[in-house]
Scaffold this active site. Structure first.
Site, mmCIF file in Angstrom:
data_model
loop_
_atom_site.group_PDB
_atom_site.id
_atom_site.type_symbol
_atom_site.label_atom_id
_atom_site.label_comp_id
_atom_site.label_asym_id
_atom_site.label_seq_id
_atom_site.Cartn_x
_atom_site.Cartn_y
_atom_site.Cartn_z
ATOM 1 N N ASP A 76 2.925 -1.313 -10.088
ATOM 2 C CA ASP A 76 4.201 -1.788 -9.525
ATOM 3 C C ASP A 76 4.181 -3.314 -9.494
ATOM 4 O O ASP A 76 4.910 -3.940 -8.748
ATOM 5 C CB ASP A 76 4.336 -1.218 -8.097
ATOM 6 C CG ASP A 76 5.778 -1.154 -7.627
ATOM 7 O OD1 ASP A 76 6.688 -1.220 -8.469
ATOM 8 O OD2 ASP A 76 5.998 -1.038 -6.407
ATOM 9 N N TRP A 80 2.340 2.972 -2.387
ATOM 10 C CA TRP A 80 2.024 3.940 -3.449
ATOM 11 C C TRP A 80 0.667 4.614 -3.207
ATOM 12 O O TRP A 80 0.537 5.823 -3.392
ATOM 13 C CB TRP A 80 2.031 3.248 -4.820
ATOM 14 C CG TRP A 80 3.400 3.037 -5.373
ATOM 15 C CD1 TRP A 80 4.578 3.080 -4.680
ATOM 16 C CD2 TRP A 80 3.749 2.753 -6.732
ATOM 17 N NE1 TRP A 80 5.637 2.838 -5.527
ATOM 18 C CE2 TRP A 80 5.157 2.631 -6.778
ATOM 19 C CE3 TRP A 80 3.018 2.577 -7.901
ATOM 20 C CZ2 TRP A 80 5.849 2.353 -7.975
ATOM 21 C CZ3 TRP A 80 3.693 2.302 -9.091
ATOM 22 C CH2 TRP A 80 5.097 2.192 -9.119
ATOM 23 N N GLY A 112 0.776 -1.240 0.000
ATOM 24 C CA GLY A 112 0.000 0.000 0.000
ATOM 25 C C GLY A 112 0.805 1.285 0.000
ATOM 26 O O GLY A 112 0.226 2.367 0.109
ATOM 27 N N LYS A 149 6.046 -0.663 -13.700
ATOM 28 C CA LYS A 149 7.323 -1.335 -13.455
ATOM 29 C C LYS A 149 7.513 -2.471 -14.448
ATOM 30 O O LYS A 149 6.578 -3.198 -14.749
ATOM 31 C CB LYS A 149 7.354 -1.913 -12.041
ATOM 32 C CG LYS A 149 8.614 -2.757 -11.804
ATOM 33 C CD LYS A 149 8.937 -2.938 -10.373
ATOM 34 C CE LYS A 149 8.068 -3.995 -9.731
ATOM 35 N NZ LYS A 149 8.313 -4.037 -8.289
ATOM 36 N N ASP A 207 -7.409 -10.468 -8.665
ATOM 37 C CA ASP A 207 -6.383 -10.601 -9.696
ATOM 38 C C ASP A 207 -6.710 -9.603 -10.813
ATOM 39 O O ASP A 207 -7.884 -9.473 -11.197
ATOM 40 C CB ASP A 207 -6.426 -12.036 -10.240
ATOM 41 C CG ASP A 207 -5.242 -12.353 -11.128
ATOM 42 O OD1 ASP A 207 -5.035 -11.625 -12.125
ATOM 43 O OD2 ASP A 207 -4.529 -13.311 -10.824
ATOM 44 N N ASP A 248 -5.190 -5.527 -5.768
ATOM 45 C CA ASP A 248 -4.089 -6.487 -5.597
ATOM 46 C C ASP A 248 -4.694 -7.847 -5.297
ATOM 47 O O ASP A 248 -5.757 -7.944 -4.680
ATOM 48 C CB ASP A 248 -3.160 -6.068 -4.445
ATOM 49 C CG ASP A 248 -1.783 -6.711 -4.558
ATOM 50 O OD1 ASP A 248 -0.794 -5.969 -4.761
ATOM 51 O OD2 ASP A 248 -1.690 -7.954 -4.444
HETATM 52 C C1 LIG Z 1 6.133 -4.777 -5.506
HETATM 53 S S1 LIG Z 1 4.521 -5.084 -4.920
HETATM 54 C C2 LIG Z 1 3.773 -3.505 -4.941
HETATM 55 C C3 LIG Z 1 4.269 -2.556 -3.883
HETATM 56 C C4 LIG Z 1 3.440 -1.308 -3.791
HETATM 57 N N1 LIG Z 1 3.619 -0.445 -4.955
HETATM 58 C C5 LIG Z 1 3.776 -0.510 -2.560
HETATM 59 O O1 LIG Z 1 4.340 0.600 -2.691
HETATM 60 O O2 LIG Z 1 3.464 -0.936 -1.451
HETATM 61 C C6 LIG Z 1 3.773 -5.907 -6.275
HETATM 62 C C7 LIG Z 1 2.374 -6.407 -6.016
HETATM 63 O O3 LIG Z 1 1.819 -6.909 -7.232
HETATM 64 C C8 LIG Z 1 0.852 -7.866 -6.866
HETATM 65 N N2 LIG Z 1 0.443 -8.716 -7.998
HETATM 66 C C9 LIG Z 1 1.198 -9.571 -8.710
HETATM 67 N N3 LIG Z 1 0.462 -10.188 -9.654
HETATM 68 C C10 LIG Z 1 -0.810 -9.699 -9.542
HETATM 69 C C11 LIG Z 1 -2.030 -9.926 -10.250
HETATM 70 N N4 LIG Z 1 -2.093 -10.809 -11.269
HETATM 71 N N5 LIG Z 1 -3.135 -9.250 -9.882
HETATM 72 C C12 LIG Z 1 -3.085 -8.357 -8.851
HETATM 73 N N6 LIG Z 1 -1.953 -8.091 -8.147
HETATM 74 C C13 LIG Z 1 -0.824 -8.757 -8.485
HETATM 75 C C14 LIG Z 1 1.525 -8.661 -5.751
HETATM 76 O O4 LIG Z 1 0.572 -9.346 -4.967
HETATM 77 C C15 LIG Z 1 2.272 -7.541 -4.993
HETATM 78 O O5 LIG Z 1 1.549 -7.119 -3.864
#
Ligand SMILES: C[S@@+](CC[C@H](N)C(=O)[O-])C[C@H]1O[C@@H](n2cnc3c(N)ncnc32)[C@H](O)[C@@H]1O
Length: 188
Positions: free
Chosen positions: A105, A49, A47, A146, A82, A66
């Protein structure tokens, strides 16, 4: 700044992740303003961002998605889903075409098998770009995503360039050099 210092700085400011400083740099580059507008945070957990946007751009409405849970943040509408199913979330779907900024991200879980990881990142990035195109407002929309430095980066950039007037690749200072992570952003 040393990498651990970014984590400390995030903690000192009450942010859930050091990733906020990467976003901060890019928002500065695109001169993002605190006017009324909607922001969609894709892959938002834990969370950081969403926190950053709501704190520094209090006029914005923030929507976040997420697959993992996210502790609630005042002013942020979060849905645990998802992104493949994003169009099934009524609140998001009805705001389709009205977002000023889409930020992603997202990173898939890495398998350690290089070719598989590259393919998974690419698939998720292509999906994210298509969501951005559909959910952003038609003019003055911005997108930040990203990705990773590999042989698909050029193709992703070209794909974005079809839709966005300006596309840039950017490696924020707060991003670990050895990670290969890099950000693409587009402005329309
Ligand atoms: C690097 S983290 C994000 C960090 C966030 N920007 C922050 O500042 O706290 C990446 C996120 O992408 C989510 N993610 C990966 N694949 C996903 C999908 N298919 N659908 C939704 N979320 C997904 C992961 O669960 C993870 O929480």
């Amino acid at each position: 700044m040393h990498l651990d210092s970014w984590a400390k700085k995030a903690k000192d400011h009450g942010y859930r992740s050091r990733a906020v400083f990467k976003l901060e740099e890019i928002l500065r580059k695109i001169k993002f303003e605190n006017t009324d507008g909607k922001v969609l945070d894709i892959g938002s957990s834990p969370g950081g961002w969403s926190q950053y946007i709501i704190r520094n751009y209090p006029k914005k409405e923030v929507y976040a998605i997420d697959v993992l849970d996210m502790k609630s943040i005042d002013g942020v509408f979060f849905v645990k889903e998802d992104i493949h199913n994003i169009d099934e979330i009524e609140t998001l779907y009805k705001n389709k075409g009205s977002f000023e900024l889409v930020i992603s991200d997202i990173a898939p879980n890495l398998t350690g098998i290089n070719a598989v990881d590259i393919e998974n990142v690419y698939e998720l990035n292509i999906l994210t770009i298509s969501i951005a195109k559909r959910y952003l407002q038609k003019t003055n929309g911005c997108f930040i995503m990203k990705t990773f430095q590999n042989n698909m980066l050029k193709i992703l950039r070209e794909n974005m360039a079809i839709y966005f007037d300006m596309v840039q690749t950017y490696k924020p200072a707060a991003s670990k050099k050895q990670s290969g992570e890099i950000y693409l952003y587009g402005v329309k």
